[in-house]
Design a protein around this motif. Structure first.
Motif, PDB file in Angstrom:
ATOM      1  N   ALA A  21       0.836  -1.202   0.000  1.00  0.00           N
ATOM      2  CA  ALA A  21       0.000   0.000   0.000  1.00  0.00           C
ATOM      3  C   ALA A  21       0.873   1.254   0.000  1.00  0.00           C
ATOM      4  CB  ALA A  21      -0.927  -0.008   1.205  1.00  0.00           C
ATOM      5  N   ARG A  22       1.972   1.219   0.756  1.00  0.00           N
ATOM      6  CA  ARG A  22       2.869   2.374   0.772  1.00  0.00           C
ATOM      7  C   ARG A  22       3.524   2.571  -0.591  1.00  0.00           C
ATOM      8  NH1 ARG A  22       3.719   7.462   1.805  1.00  0.00           N
ATOM      9  NH2 ARG A  22       5.933   8.000   1.901  1.00  0.00           N
ATOM     10  N   MET A  23       3.936   1.494  -1.244  1.00  0.00           N
ATOM     11  CA  MET A  23       4.534   1.646  -2.568  1.00  0.00           C
ATOM     12  C   MET A  23       3.519   2.190  -3.565  1.00  0.00           C
ATOM     13  SD  MET A  23       7.682   1.097  -2.272  1.00  0.00           S
ATOM     14  CE  MET A  23       8.027   1.328  -4.021  1.00  0.00           C
ATOM     15  N   ARG A  24       2.255   1.840  -3.396  1.00  0.00           N
ATOM     16  CA  ARG A  24       1.219   2.413  -4.255  1.00  0.00           C
ATOM     17  C   ARG A  24       1.162   3.933  -4.048  1.00  0.00           C
ATOM     18  NH1 ARG A  24      -2.971  -0.154  -6.894  1.00  0.00           N
ATOM     19  NH2 ARG A  24      -2.720  -2.110  -5.732  1.00  0.00           N
ATOM     20  N   GLU A  25       1.276   4.364  -2.789  1.00  0.00           N
ATOM     21  CA  GLU A  25       1.306   5.799  -2.502  1.00  0.00           C
ATOM     22  C   GLU A  25       2.530   6.465  -3.125  1.00  0.00           C
ATOM     23  OE1 GLU A  25      -0.966   5.802   1.859  1.00  0.00           O
ATOM     24  OE2 GLU A  25       1.232   5.857   1.749  1.00  0.00           O
ATOM     25  N   VAL A  26       3.671   5.798  -3.033  1.00  0.00           N
ATOM     26  CA  VAL A  26       4.905   6.363  -3.581  1.00  0.00           C
ATOM     27  C   VAL A  26       4.773   6.569  -5.087  1.00  0.00           C
ATOM     28  CG1 VAL A  26       7.342   5.843  -4.021  1.00  0.00           C
ATOM     29  CG2 VAL A  26       6.389   5.504  -1.731  1.00  0.00           C
ATOM     30  N   PHE A  27       4.203   5.589  -5.768  1.00  0.00           N
ATOM     31  CA  PHE A  27       3.990   5.741  -7.208  1.00  0.00           C
ATOM     32  C   PHE A  27       3.044   6.904  -7.502  1.00  0.00           C
ATOM     33  CE2 PHE A  27       5.861   1.537  -7.758  1.00  0.00           C
ATOM     34  CZ  PHE A  27       6.489   1.681  -8.988  1.00  0.00           C
ATOM     35  N   TYR A  28       1.986   7.017  -6.729  1.00  0.00           N
ATOM     36  CA  TYR A  28       1.007   8.086  -6.966  1.00  0.00           C
ATOM     37  C   TYR A  28       1.656   9.455  -6.769  1.00  0.00           C
ATOM     38  CZ  TYR A  28      -3.599  10.286  -7.117  1.00  0.00           C
ATOM     39  OH  TYR A  28      -4.695  11.040  -7.475  1.00  0.00           O
ATOM     40  N   LEU A  29       2.478   9.588  -5.746  1.00  0.00           N
ATOM     41  CA  LEU A  29       3.153  10.865  -5.492  1.00  0.00           C
ATOM     42  C   LEU A  29       4.070  11.237  -6.658  1.00  0.00           C
ATOM     43  CD1 LEU A  29       4.039  10.285  -1.728  1.00  0.00           C
ATOM     44  CD2 LEU A  29       2.335  11.897  -2.615  1.00  0.00           C
ATOM     45  N   GLY A  30       4.762  10.246  -7.219  1.00  0.00           N
ATOM     46  CA  GLY A  30       5.632  10.508  -8.358  1.00  0.00           C
ATOM     47  C   GLY A  30       4.875  10.802  -9.631  1.00  0.00           C
ATOM     48  N   MET A  31       3.638  10.274  -9.720  1.00  0.00           N
ATOM     49  CA  MET A  31       2.815  10.492 -10.907  1.00  0.00           C
ATOM     50  C   MET A  31       2.077  11.822 -10.842  1.00  0.00           C
ATOM     51  SD  MET A  31       1.366   6.585 -11.165  1.00  0.00           S
ATOM     52  CE  MET A  31      -0.056   7.022 -12.160  1.00  0.00           C
ATOM     53  N   SER A  32       2.308  12.596  -9.821  1.00  0.00           N
ATOM     54  CA  SER A  32       1.649  13.897  -9.685  1.00  0.00           C
ATOM     55  C   SER A  32       2.609  15.002 -10.139  1.00  0.00           C
ATOM     56  CB  SER A  32       1.176  14.084  -8.243  1.00  0.00           C
ATOM     57  OG  SER A  32       0.256  13.056  -7.895  1.00  0.00           O
ATOM     58  N   GLY A  33       3.084  15.829  -9.233  1.00  0.00           N
ATOM     59  CA  GLY A  33       3.930  16.954  -9.616  1.00  0.00           C
ATOM     60  C   GLY A  33       5.178  16.600 -10.405  1.00  0.00           C
ATOM     61  N   PRO A  34       5.977  15.616  -9.964  1.00  0.00           N
ATOM     62  CA  PRO A  34       7.204  15.292 -10.704  1.00  0.00           C
ATOM     63  C   PRO A  34       6.949  14.867 -12.149  1.00  0.00           C
ATOM     64  CG  PRO A  34       7.323  14.406  -8.491  1.00  0.00           C
ATOM     65  CD  PRO A  34       5.921  14.919  -8.657  1.00  0.00           C
ATOM     66  N   LEU A  35       5.898  14.084 -12.391  1.00  0.00           N
ATOM     67  CA  LEU A  35       5.589  13.688 -13.760  1.00  0.00           C
ATOM     68  C   LEU A  35       5.159  14.894 -14.589  1.00  0.00           C
ATOM     69  CD1 LEU A  35       5.177  11.566 -15.962  1.00  0.00           C
ATOM     70  CD2 LEU A  35       2.878  11.172 -15.042  1.00  0.00           C
ATOM     71  N   ALA A  36       4.364  15.774 -13.998  1.00  0.00           N
ATOM     72  CA  ALA A  36       3.921  16.964 -14.720  1.00  0.00           C
ATOM     73  C   ALA A  36       5.106  17.819 -15.149  1.00  0.00           C
ATOM     74  CB  ALA A  36       2.960  17.778 -13.857  1.00  0.00           C
ATOM     75  N   VAL A  37       6.124  17.916 -14.300  1.00  0.00           N
ATOM     76  CA  VAL A  37       7.314  18.692 -14.636  1.00  0.00           C
ATOM     77  C   VAL A  37       7.984  18.128 -15.890  1.00  0.00           C
ATOM     78  CG1 VAL A  37       9.690  19.112 -13.888  1.00  0.00           C
ATOM     79  CG2 VAL A  37       7.807  19.628 -12.351  1.00  0.00           C
ATOM     80  N   ILE A  38       8.109  16.804 -15.945  1.00  0.00           N
ATOM     81  CA  ILE A  38       8.745  16.158 -17.092  1.00  0.00           C
ATOM     82  C   ILE A  38       7.929  16.359 -18.362  1.00  0.00           C
ATOM     83  CG2 ILE A  38       9.306  13.888 -18.060  1.00  0.00           C
ATOM     84  CD1 ILE A  38      10.040  13.027 -15.214  1.00  0.00           C
TER      85      ILE A  38
END
Length: 611
Positions: free
Chosen positions: A449-466
């Motif tokens: 469940a925590r790794m699912r959260e980690v992926f979601y966090l990376g798919m938010s602001g950091p992905l948008a920047v890229i």
């Protein structure tokens, strides 16, 4: 495939203000050098600039239909990959597109299904519809936010555009910095979907439909990730991933004429280039691939955890293995510094200095031979390619795992502004707001469940920047770059593949297993290496010099925002090479100053009011 603009005024007649609409449309010229169109009525107007990608569906981006005394008009930007399936659905439902143009097809789809027609689209797009029957404007954006769309609402009206410059060309908008948004100016990875640092300017969020009327504005999401158990074996998962990638690349090749691809020699870009090469070879075409290196690399490149080696040799070897016509751009620091002002104009929002500039230059080179290209970006966000995914202490922190442990520029604001911004609380609020959005899987193991959260966090602001950087720097040259790893079906599938399976065999082991027969040994065995950044004392010195002026010169437009003594101390530590903290994105200490330097330039060049 173009840029779009629009102006709606529910209370005043704008039918005589074609000059303003034309000016707004003209700001999109770089995005669409091949065609243009404007439609204007008493209360609504649309404009577009078009890019001819070679697709039979291009044929104009604005459609209009008179229904009694009311007009329904639609304007679209970006490719739709499922026009064939959509046309069959529209015709089965009784729709009658007047031509083969995508805009006519979408207009018919809207007349049949209303705003739910967006849910049937597969592509990277933005679309606007004015329905004169109900006096409503609809704005929508693709599921992953691959194409941008900004809007500004004022009393009785709305202005929108693909880029902020289109809105800036309308006198209804005056740019003013939202001081409480300084955290996202100084660290854009913290930006929440739809947020901008300008008062009254919003971006349509990924997978969002915005509906505007004289009564106000409403929003709704039309697509969400859904968490579910994954029951396939590793081998079946790898095979399914391969099938999805082949289908995605095939769809994107079929819409337009992609002739180029970015190729770093890593597993992501090599996978996409290899699949594209196979498909193009059937029609006798050869793919051109592109890589960037820096003239300073031989003297100054130092391996880091996120960038352990230089891309160019791996890219050349991969190109020879898969059979592409390869090109390497060698950029000097002078080249980067000369390009940076153009990158700012491409964004209209604070940029990323040399990170933008090298991409701007390679896309400029790609545009000489191609109108459409492919990239392997975003695989790290969906498959877990960054080092922090493998660090238990980083994953376990109750904060963004990508944030690092180094200083934040926002921490150096003046005491007065810190009382307004409250940087520590702001970061916690953003973190917990995103956590609350994570689609939960009942009964899931806490670690998973925590790794699912980690992926979601990376798919938010950091992905948008890229994605923002890729989109703005490519379209500055009228080059459309497509992102196969952001296909929503692929993202939906990978969302539920457990971390233990994604990481089997090491970093992105699942992708390597799926693509093993198409990857050279050097790519399969290479460590993760992020998009390159220049390592050069000359560039670092230019940042330090500019930051020092910003902090100390009374003429600086932003110096007043900071605690001068503390900011000087930080700059001094960087200049003396005494800062060894881990920074987001694997940046070097001097690169921490990029956002400070770019903020100052953005404010001055765009006439942004700050007080």
């Amino acid at each position: 495939m173009s840029g779009i603009v629009g102006w709606i005024d529910f209370r005043r007649d704008i039918g005589t203000r074609s000059d303003i609409l034309e000016a707004m449309t003209g700001t999109m010229r770089h995005r669409g050098p091949d065609s243009a169109g404007v439609w204007l009525s008493a209360h609504a107007g649309f404009g577009y600039r078009g890019l001819d990608t070679g697709a039979v569906e291009d044929g104009g981006l604005l459609a209009r239909l008179d229904l009694g005394d009311a007009a329904v008009a639609l304007v679209v930007a970006g490719p739709i990959y499922n026009t064939g399936e959509l046309r069959r659905e529209v015709e089965s439902a009784g729709g009658t597109p007047r031509s083969g143009a995508t805009c006519e097809l979408l207009l018919q789809a809207y007349l049949i299904w209303g705003d739910r027609f967006v849910e049937r689209l597969d592509g990277m797009f933005t679309v606007a519809v004015w329905d004169g029957r109900t006096r409503r404007l609809l704005l929508a954006r693709d599921r992953l936010g691959l194409k941008p769309l900004y809007y500004h609402g004022y009393a009785g009206g709305v202005v929108f555009a693909t880029e902020p410059k289109g809105i800036l060309a309308n006198p209804r908008f005056t740019p003013r910095l939202e001081l409480s948004a300084l955290p996202i100016v100084l660290q854009p990875r913290l930006t929440m979907p739809g947020e901008t640092p300008l008062v009254g300017l919003r971006e349509v969020a990924p997978a969002e439909i915005v509906t505007c009327s004289d009564a106000g504005t409403t929003t709704r999401r039309y697509w969400e990730l859904t968490s579910a158990p994954h029951h396939e074996s590793f081998d079946k998962t790898a095979a399914h991933l391969r099938e999805l990638l082949e289908d995605v690349v095939g769809r994107q090749l079929a819409t337009g004429v992609p002739g180029g691809a970015m190729l770093s020699g890593g597993v992501d870009s090599t996978s996409i280039a290899a699949l594209a090469t196979q498909l193009l070879r059937r029609s006798g075409r050869q793919l051109d691939t592109y890589c960037v290196e820096f003239a300073s690399d031989p003297a100054h490149f130092t391996p880091t955890e996120l960038r352990p080696d230089v891309d160019a040799p791996y890219a050349a070897a991969a190109a020879e293995f898969i059979g592409t016509r390869h090109h390497t751009l060698t950029a000097s620091v002078a080249d980067l510094l000369a390009a940076i002002p153009a990158t700012r104009r491409a964004r209209d929002l604070p940029g990323w200095g040399q990170f933008d500039a090298s991409m701007y230059l390679i896309f400029q080179q790609m545009r000489e031979r191609s109108v459409v290209a492919l990239t392997g970006e975003a695989a790290d966000e969906f498959l877990g390619g960054y080092p922090y995914f493998f660090k238990a202490d980083r994953v376990g922190r109750d904060t963004f795992p990508w944030i690092g442990d180094g200083p934040r520029l926002v921490d150096y604001l003046s005491p007065e502004l810190r009382d307004v911004v409250r940087p520590e609380q702001d970061e916690r609020d953003r973190y917990h707001e995103l956590l609350a959005r994570v689609p939960k899987l009942p009964g899931e193991d806490p670690a998973d469940a925590r790794m699912r959260e980690v992926f979601y966090l990376g798919m938010s602001g950091p992905l948008a920047v890229i994605l923002d950087r890729k989109e703005r720097m490519s379209m500055a040259h009228g080059l459309e770059v497509r992102v196969p790893f952001c296909d929503h079906r692929l993202v939906e599938y990978l969302w539920n593949v457990p971390w233990s399976m994604k990481s089997t065999g090491g970093v992105k082991g699942l992708l390597k297993a799926a693509m093993a027969d198409l990857l050279p040994a050097g790519t399969r065995n290479r460590r993760k290496s992020a998009y390159p950044h220049v390592q050069s004392p000359q560039y670092d010195e230019s940042l330090i010099r500019e930051a020092t002026w910003i902090a100390n010169d009374p003429a600086s437009p932003v110096g007043w925002m900071f605690d001068t003594a503390r900011l000087n101390d930080l700059i001094g530590q960087i200049a003396a090479d005494q800062l060894s903290s881990e920074l987001p994105g694997g940046a070097s200490p001097a690169h921490l100053l990029i956002q400070l330097v770019e903020m100052r330039a953005w404010i001055e060049e765009n006439g942004v009011a700050v007080r």
